[in-house]
Design a protein around this motif. Structure first.
Motif, short mmCIF file in Angstrom:
data_model
loop_
_atom_site.label_atom_id
_atom_site.label_comp_id
_atom_site.label_asym_id
_atom_site.label_seq_id
_atom_site.Cartn_x
_atom_site.Cartn_y
_atom_site.Cartn_z
N VAL A 102 57.68 35.10 44.43
CA VAL A 102 57.09 35.20 46.02
C VAL A 102 55.72 34.58 46.23
O VAL A 102 54.89 35.22 45.72
N LEU A 103 55.63 33.39 46.60
CA LEU A 103 54.40 32.86 46.78
C LEU A 103 53.53 33.41 47.80
O LEU A 103 52.26 33.50 47.62
N ASN A 104 54.28 33.77 48.76
CA ASN A 104 53.30 34.59 49.84
C ASN A 104 54.32 35.17 50.84
O ASN A 104 55.42 34.78 50.91
N ILE A 105 53.86 36.08 51.88
CA ILE A 105 54.80 36.60 52.68
C ILE A 105 53.84 37.08 53.99
O ILE A 105 52.85 37.49 53.73
N ALA A 106 54.29 36.73 55.07
CA ALA A 106 53.50 36.87 56.41
C ALA A 106 54.23 37.42 57.38
O ALA A 106 55.67 37.30 57.36
N GLY A 107 53.61 38.25 58.18
CA GLY A 107 54.43 39.30 59.06
C GLY A 107 53.93 39.28 60.45
O GLY A 107 52.65 39.22 60.40
N PHE A 108 54.55 39.62 61.59
CA PHE A 108 54.02 39.55 62.84
C PHE A 108 53.38 41.06 63.05
O PHE A 108 52.58 41.20 64.18
N ILE B 261 56.33 27.61 59.88
CA ILE B 261 55.78 26.18 59.33
C ILE B 261 54.38 26.27 58.83
O ILE B 261 54.07 25.85 57.89
N GLU B 262 53.73 27.16 59.65
CA GLU B 262 52.22 27.34 59.46
C GLU B 262 52.10 28.15 58.22
O GLU B 262 51.13 27.95 57.14
N ASN B 263 53.03 29.22 57.82
CA ASN B 263 52.75 30.08 56.52
C ASN B 263 53.50 29.63 55.28
O ASN B 263 53.43 30.36 54.23
N CYS B 264 54.29 28.70 55.46
CA CYS B 264 55.22 28.24 54.26
C CYS B 264 54.20 27.62 53.24
O CYS B 264 53.43 26.69 53.26
N ASP B 265 54.15 27.99 52.06
CA ASP B 265 53.39 27.84 50.76
C ASP B 265 53.94 26.36 50.48
O ASP B 265 55.10 26.06 50.63
N PRO B 266 53.01 25.26 50.15
CA PRO B 266 53.34 24.03 50.08
C PRO B 266 54.27 23.95 48.59
O PRO B 266 54.96 22.89 48.27
N ASP B 267 53.96 25.03 47.99
CA ASP B 267 54.78 24.67 46.45
C ASP B 267 56.12 25.57 46.66
O ASP B 267 56.79 25.64 45.60
N LYS C 284 63.60 29.21 43.19
CA LYS C 284 62.83 30.27 42.37
C LYS C 284 61.48 30.71 43.54
O LYS C 284 61.23 32.00 43.56
N ARG C 285 60.87 29.68 43.83
CA ARG C 285 59.44 29.88 44.48
C ARG C 285 59.75 29.96 46.08
O ARG C 285 60.19 28.94 46.67
N ILE C 286 59.62 31.24 46.58
CA ILE C 286 59.94 31.24 48.00
C ILE C 286 58.65 31.84 48.85
O ILE C 286 58.01 32.51 48.17
N SER C 287 58.73 31.34 50.02
CA SER C 287 57.88 32.15 51.13
C SER C 287 58.63 32.70 51.88
O SER C 287 59.74 32.41 52.23
N ILE C 288 58.12 34.10 52.49
CA ILE C 288 58.82 34.87 53.20
C ILE C 288 58.04 34.94 54.65
O ILE C 288 56.80 35.26 54.67
N LEU C 289 58.63 35.06 55.71
CA LEU C 289 58.17 35.32 57.13
C LEU C 289 58.88 36.52 57.60
O LEU C 289 60.24 36.68 57.61
N THR C 290 58.27 37.51 58.15
CA THR C 290 59.03 38.54 58.50
C THR C 290 58.32 39.16 60.00
O THR C 290 57.22 38.92 60.03
N PRO C 291 58.90 40.07 60.58
CA PRO C 291 58.29 40.74 61.80
C PRO C 291 57.46 42.01 61.34
O PRO C 291 56.85 42.63 62.19
#
Length: 253
Positions: A159-165, A186-192, A132-139
């Motif tokens: 959505v705990l956080n989303i990071a993009g390039f 690895i750097e942007n994944c929320d610990p929860d 249910k709790r997700i971190s997202i990485l995108t370009p």
């Protein structure tokens, strides 16, 4: 007239790609999708690609301009041949155009064929892991990321956080190195987070899925891995595919 000793015109079509035939509608600028699927699909599953015109920069408005070409693109995949599933291979494009609209457009020329796309496949993968709790990485840029995050939130994800390039050029996204993808995930994944989702069919994330999973200790799902997994399930394929994360390795049955 020359005669071939190798070609049998009476060869039943069922002996070609006997475990499944998957149609793929790719973006005209996507360098990566076919290479990823070639790595992940078993040898007895075949995929057949057509492309739909898209334009840069990658914005929600520009992504929507693909919609008029989707029906024709679906019609161009092995006309007259039965397919086990059709993939529309653009994550942000699905968010922009809409899941139901994409399915409708494909069914205008290929009625009845099961359809999937990266967000439908990803949501099915999340459910598979009870995540249910997700971190997202995108370009993508922040503007596109906001739409992606809102979409998944509307589907019930936290959505705990989303990071993009911050890329606006779809072609350039494939040049992001697998190591940079792994480091950013690895750097942007929320610990929860229950799960990390790496969005975009142009990203070479499949090459580092297991590395990121080992570092984070949670499932990692990418757009192309989810597409391969979901389309194989739609085709009735249930043997695990090792080397591309827990989803493909453990959850096809």
């Amino acid at each position: 007239m020359l005669k071939s000793t190798r070609v049998n015109p009476r060869l039943p079509l069922e002996t070609l790609s006997p475990a499944g035939r998957i149609g793929v509608i790719s973006l005209a600028t996507d360098f990566n999708i076919e290479a990823d699927l070639q790595r992940m699909y078993p040898q007895d599953v075949g995929f057949f690609t057509t492309r739909v015109r898209n334009v840069n920069p990658l914005t929600i408005e520009n992504l929507r301009t693909m919609a008029p070409g989707i029906s024709a693109a679906a019609d161009q995949i092995l006309p007259g041949t039965e397919l086990d599933a059709i993939i529309y291979a653009c994550t942000s494009g699905t968010v922009a155009i809409g899941v139901d609209k994409i399915t409708q457009l494909i069914h205008e020329t290929r009625p009845g064929v099961p359809v999937t796309n990266p967000v439908t496949a990803a949501l099915a993968a999340f459910e598979c892991f009870s995540a249910k709790r997700i971190s997202i990485l995108t370009p993508y840029t922040e503007a596109v990321n906001a739409e992606v995050a809102a979409f998944f939130s509307d589907q019930g994800c936290d959505v705990l956080n989303i990071a993009g390039f911050g890329f606006e050029d779809d072609t350039a996204m494939t040049y992001i190195t697998p190591q940079d993808i792994a480091d950013a995930a690895i750097e942007n994944c929320d610990p929860d987070a229950d799960l990390m989702f790496i969005s975009c069919t142009a990203l070479r994330a499949s090459l580092v899925l297991e590395t990121v999973e080992q570092a984070l200790g949670i499932p990692v799902v990418s757009s192309n891995q989810a597409l391969a997994w979901h389309s194989l399930k739609l085709a009735g394929y249930d043997a695990g595919v090792p080397g591309f994360g827990r989803l493909l390795g453990e959850h096809l049955k």
